[in-house]
Design a protein around this motif. Structure first.
Motif, mmCIF file in Angstrom:
data_model
loop_
_atom_site.group_PDB
_atom_site.id
_atom_site.type_symbol
_atom_site.label_atom_id
_atom_site.label_comp_id
_atom_site.label_asym_id
_atom_site.label_seq_id
_atom_site.Cartn_x
_atom_site.Cartn_y
_atom_site.Cartn_z
ATOM 1 N N ALA A 173 0.825 -1.219 -0.117
ATOM 2 C CA ALA A 173 0.088 0.000 0.065
ATOM 3 C C ALA A 173 0.935 1.280 0.106
ATOM 4 C CB ALA A 173 -0.840 0.047 1.256
ATOM 5 N N GLY A 174 0.105 2.592 -0.249
ATOM 6 C CA GLY A 174 1.094 3.598 -0.563
ATOM 7 C C GLY A 174 1.184 4.585 0.512
ATOM 8 N N THR A 175 0.493 4.282 1.622
ATOM 9 C CA THR A 175 0.678 5.228 2.769
ATOM 10 C C THR A 175 0.745 4.529 4.065
ATOM 11 O OG1 THR A 175 -1.801 5.455 3.028
ATOM 12 C CG2 THR A 175 -0.785 6.941 1.518
ATOM 13 N N ASP A 176 1.340 5.225 4.744
ATOM 14 C CA ASP A 176 1.093 4.679 6.380
ATOM 15 C C ASP A 176 -0.152 4.251 6.758
ATOM 16 O OD1 ASP A 176 3.921 5.027 6.542
ATOM 17 O OD2 ASP A 176 3.912 6.693 7.593
ATOM 18 N N THR A 194 5.254 2.290 -3.204
ATOM 19 C CA THR A 194 5.920 3.709 -4.017
ATOM 20 C C THR A 194 7.284 3.699 -3.895
ATOM 21 O OG1 THR A 194 5.742 5.044 -1.980
ATOM 22 C CG2 THR A 194 3.872 4.952 -3.570
ATOM 23 N N ASP A 195 7.887 2.947 -3.273
ATOM 24 C CA ASP A 195 9.316 2.742 -3.123
ATOM 25 C C ASP A 195 9.751 1.796 -4.471
ATOM 26 O OD1 ASP A 195 12.069 1.920 -2.855
ATOM 27 O OD2 ASP A 195 11.958 1.874 -0.736
ATOM 28 N N ALA A 196 10.582 2.268 -5.217
ATOM 29 C CA ALA A 196 10.949 1.437 -6.521
ATOM 30 C C ALA A 196 11.722 0.047 -6.325
ATOM 31 C CB ALA A 196 11.802 2.551 -7.465
ATOM 32 N N LYS A 197 12.098 -0.038 -5.150
ATOM 33 C CA LYS A 197 12.904 -1.257 -4.868
ATOM 34 C C LYS A 197 11.940 -2.138 -4.003
ATOM 35 C CE LYS A 197 17.293 0.960 -4.618
ATOM 36 N NZ LYS A 197 18.828 1.305 -3.801
ATOM 37 N N PRO A 199 10.139 -4.816 -4.776
ATOM 38 C CA PRO A 199 10.320 -6.274 -5.279
ATOM 39 C C PRO A 199 11.556 -6.811 -4.320
ATOM 40 C CG PRO A 199 9.941 -5.222 -7.002
ATOM 41 C CD PRO A 199 10.368 -3.950 -6.088
ATOM 42 N N GLU A 200 12.647 -6.174 -4.279
ATOM 43 C CA GLU A 200 13.737 -6.628 -3.310
ATOM 44 C C GLU A 200 13.410 -6.750 -1.946
ATOM 45 O OE1 GLU A 200 14.032 -4.430 -5.781
ATOM 46 O OE2 GLU A 200 15.330 -5.204 -7.061
ATOM 47 N N ALA A 201 12.311 -5.876 -1.259
ATOM 48 C CA ALA A 201 12.078 -5.725 0.065
ATOM 49 C C ALA A 201 11.299 -7.271 0.068
ATOM 50 C CB ALA A 201 11.121 -4.589 0.343
ATOM 51 N N VAL A 202 10.428 -7.437 -0.618
ATOM 52 C CA VAL A 202 9.430 -8.761 -0.709
ATOM 53 C C VAL A 202 10.323 -9.856 -0.667
ATOM 54 C CG1 VAL A 202 8.149 -10.225 -1.989
ATOM 55 C CG2 VAL A 202 7.484 -7.604 -2.001
ATOM 56 N N LYS A 203 11.446 -10.044 -1.503
ATOM 57 C CA LYS A 203 12.537 -11.130 -1.545
ATOM 58 C C LYS A 203 13.103 -11.135 -0.140
ATOM 59 C CE LYS A 203 14.699 -10.093 -5.386
ATOM 60 N NZ LYS A 203 15.695 -10.390 -6.585
ATOM 61 N N LYS A 204 13.534 -10.074 0.315
ATOM 62 C CA LYS A 204 14.314 -10.195 1.508
ATOM 63 C C LYS A 204 13.433 -10.651 2.699
ATOM 64 C CE LYS A 204 16.947 -7.297 4.625
ATOM 65 N NZ LYS A 204 17.291 -5.900 5.124
ATOM 66 N N LEU A 205 12.042 -10.285 2.750
ATOM 67 C CA LEU A 205 11.077 -10.926 3.778
ATOM 68 C C LEU A 205 10.915 -12.184 3.644
ATOM 69 C CD1 LEU A 205 8.279 -8.276 3.876
ATOM 70 C CD2 LEU A 205 9.790 -9.021 5.700
ATOM 71 N N CYS A 206 10.946 -12.644 2.387
ATOM 72 C CA CYS A 206 10.608 -14.218 2.313
ATOM 73 C C CYS A 206 11.981 -15.022 2.574
ATOM 74 C CB CYS A 206 10.484 -14.446 0.589
ATOM 75 S SG CYS A 206 8.638 -14.020 0.349
ATOM 76 N N ALA A 207 13.340 -14.532 1.955
ATOM 77 C CA ALA A 207 14.446 -15.247 2.293
ATOM 78 C C ALA A 207 14.625 -15.281 3.931
ATOM 79 C CB ALA A 207 15.478 -14.504 1.790
ATOM 80 N N MET A 227 0.589 -4.562 -11.697
ATOM 81 C CA MET A 227 2.102 -4.793 -11.400
ATOM 82 C C MET A 227 2.623 -6.194 -11.603
ATOM 83 S SD MET A 227 1.484 -2.382 -7.730
ATOM 84 C CE MET A 227 3.221 -2.455 -7.276
ATOM 85 N N ILE A 228 2.050 -6.825 -12.571
ATOM 86 C CA ILE A 228 2.643 -8.248 -12.733
ATOM 87 C C ILE A 228 3.983 -8.161 -13.094
ATOM 88 C CG2 ILE A 228 2.255 -10.095 -14.478
ATOM 89 C CD1 ILE A 228 0.233 -9.980 -12.343
ATOM 90 N N GLU A 229 4.501 -7.321 -14.201
ATOM 91 C CA GLU A 229 5.809 -7.288 -14.590
ATOM 92 C C GLU A 229 6.775 -7.060 -13.607
ATOM 93 O OE1 GLU A 229 9.096 -7.231 -17.115
ATOM 94 O OE2 GLU A 229 7.021 -7.589 -17.599
ATOM 95 N N GLN A 230 6.441 -6.169 -12.570
ATOM 96 C CA GLN A 230 7.544 -5.989 -11.429
ATOM 97 C C GLN A 230 7.407 -7.161 -10.454
ATOM 98 O OE1 GLN A 230 5.782 -2.071 -10.733
ATOM 99 N NE2 GLN A 230 8.091 -1.432 -10.096
#
Length: 346
Positions: A173-176, A194-197, A199-207, A227-230
């Motif tokens: 989501a885009g707001t607090d 809204t943070d361009a990175k 997908p990396e945050a999602v991968k880190k959470l999973c890892a 947002m399928i591509e990202q």
């Protein structure tokens, strides 16, 4: 009765007016219902602008979702499902009004203990999310599910359904405020998309949190935004990606080499067509939803930061919805009519 009748398309919902119209007469094949709450949808905004794929001939009454009380039953029915006085919810063109005629197939009983407000926002969001996650993506206990726009109407429904099926939910989501709402409805983790990175945050959470399987990605992506591509950057092997809609306004083009390399499935959901092509699935989906409600695993998602009361407030509610100022389902209360004003400007 009073209603928001569209006689010409408008650019801004604030240009809508309330009109005095004849109250519908009881008829042979439909129930007459006094509406007490109406749900708002993005397609309502498109309709009033003449941009939706289904445009009724002018003039027509706007709105689709409602909850209210049965005033009369179909005269041709010897054994109607509902009786006078029953509390029902459903979806029929013309919900921005004090009264509506609706076929039995478009109605359900209000869940026990639910308000008109919460029930008025149930018909579109809940089956879209249940049909997508359960019937199309086959969500299982132990899955990790990424829900985009998780504080929206279908998003909060998806969060609850995924949790009820034993999944771990990452909500974007885009707001607090919206991320807090997603957590309030059960999301395990939240991400700012809204943070361009992200997908990396999602991968880190999973890892860091997926124990014992080494998967650095999610099993299911629920995407009503586009947002399928990202999302392909942060999915696990054999992931299922659900195309629910394009709220961002852009229809994506996906690099199919990513689909191949991660052995993923991309599936669409057009819930509105199930009544035409898979009626048996609609029965299964609604049975599943009502089971979750009875178990206390699914609750209403009405927006509560601001209250919208009366037909006069519908343009303001639609404006807030279109401006993405809200969360959950924006519902308008329609109390007993005590306000005069033929064709009053809002």
């Amino acid at each position: 009765m009073r209603a928001i009748q569209v006689t010409e398309y408008v650019k801004d919902p604030l240009d809508l007016t309330v009109s005095e119209l004849p109250t519908p007469s009881p008829c042979a094949d439909k129930y007459l219902i006094r509406i007490h709450a109406a749900g708002t949808n993005f397609f309502d905004l498109l309709q009033i602008q003449g941009k939706y794929q289904h445009q009724p001939p002018l003039p027509w009454i706007s709105g689709m979702e409602f909850a209210g009380i049965v005033l009369s039953t179909p005269s041709a029915s010897k054994n109607p499902r509902f009786a006078v006085g029953d509390r029902v919810f459903g979806a029929t063109q013309g919900a921005y009004a004090t009264h509506i005629l609706s076929a039995e197939a478009s109605l359900f009983p209000l869940p026990h203990g639910w308000s008109f407000d919460d029930a008025a926002g149930l018909f579109v969001t809940a089956p879209t999310s249940y049909g997508g996650l359960v019937h199309r993506a086959n969500v299982q206990q132990g899955d990790w599910v990424l829900v985009h726009a998780a504080a929206g109407g279908v998003g909060l429904a998806a969060v609850q359904i995924a949790k009820a099926k034993g999944a771990t939910v990452i909500a974007t989501a885009g707001t607090d405020r919206k991320r807090q709402v997603a957590r309030d409805f059960g999301a395990d983790y939240t991400i700012d998309y809204t943070d361009a990175k992200w997908p990396e945050a999602v991968k880190k959470l999973c890892a860091e949190n997926r124990s014992g399987n080494g998967k650095a990605g999610v099993d299911i992506v629920y995407d009503p935004v586009g947002m399928i591509e990202q999302s392909l950057k942060c999915v696990a092997w054999n992931a299922r990606l659900l195309v629910i809609g394009f709220a961002a306004g852009k229809i994506e083009k996906v690099a199919l080499n990513r689909v191949l390399l991660k052995n993923v499935s991309i599936v669409g959901l057009h819930w509105g067509q199930y009544a035409t092509f898979e009626k048996e699935t609609t029965v299964s989906v609604w049975n599943g939803i009502f089971d979750l409600i009875r178990q206390g695993k699914f609750r209403g998602t009405s927006f509560t930061d601001e209250t919208f009361v009366g037909l006069e407030s519908i343009p303001r509610a639609l404006k807030a919805l279109g401006g993405r100022e809200t969360w959950g389902k924006v519902v308008v209360q329609i109390p007993d009519d005590k306000s005069p004003g033929k064709d009053s400007k809002l």
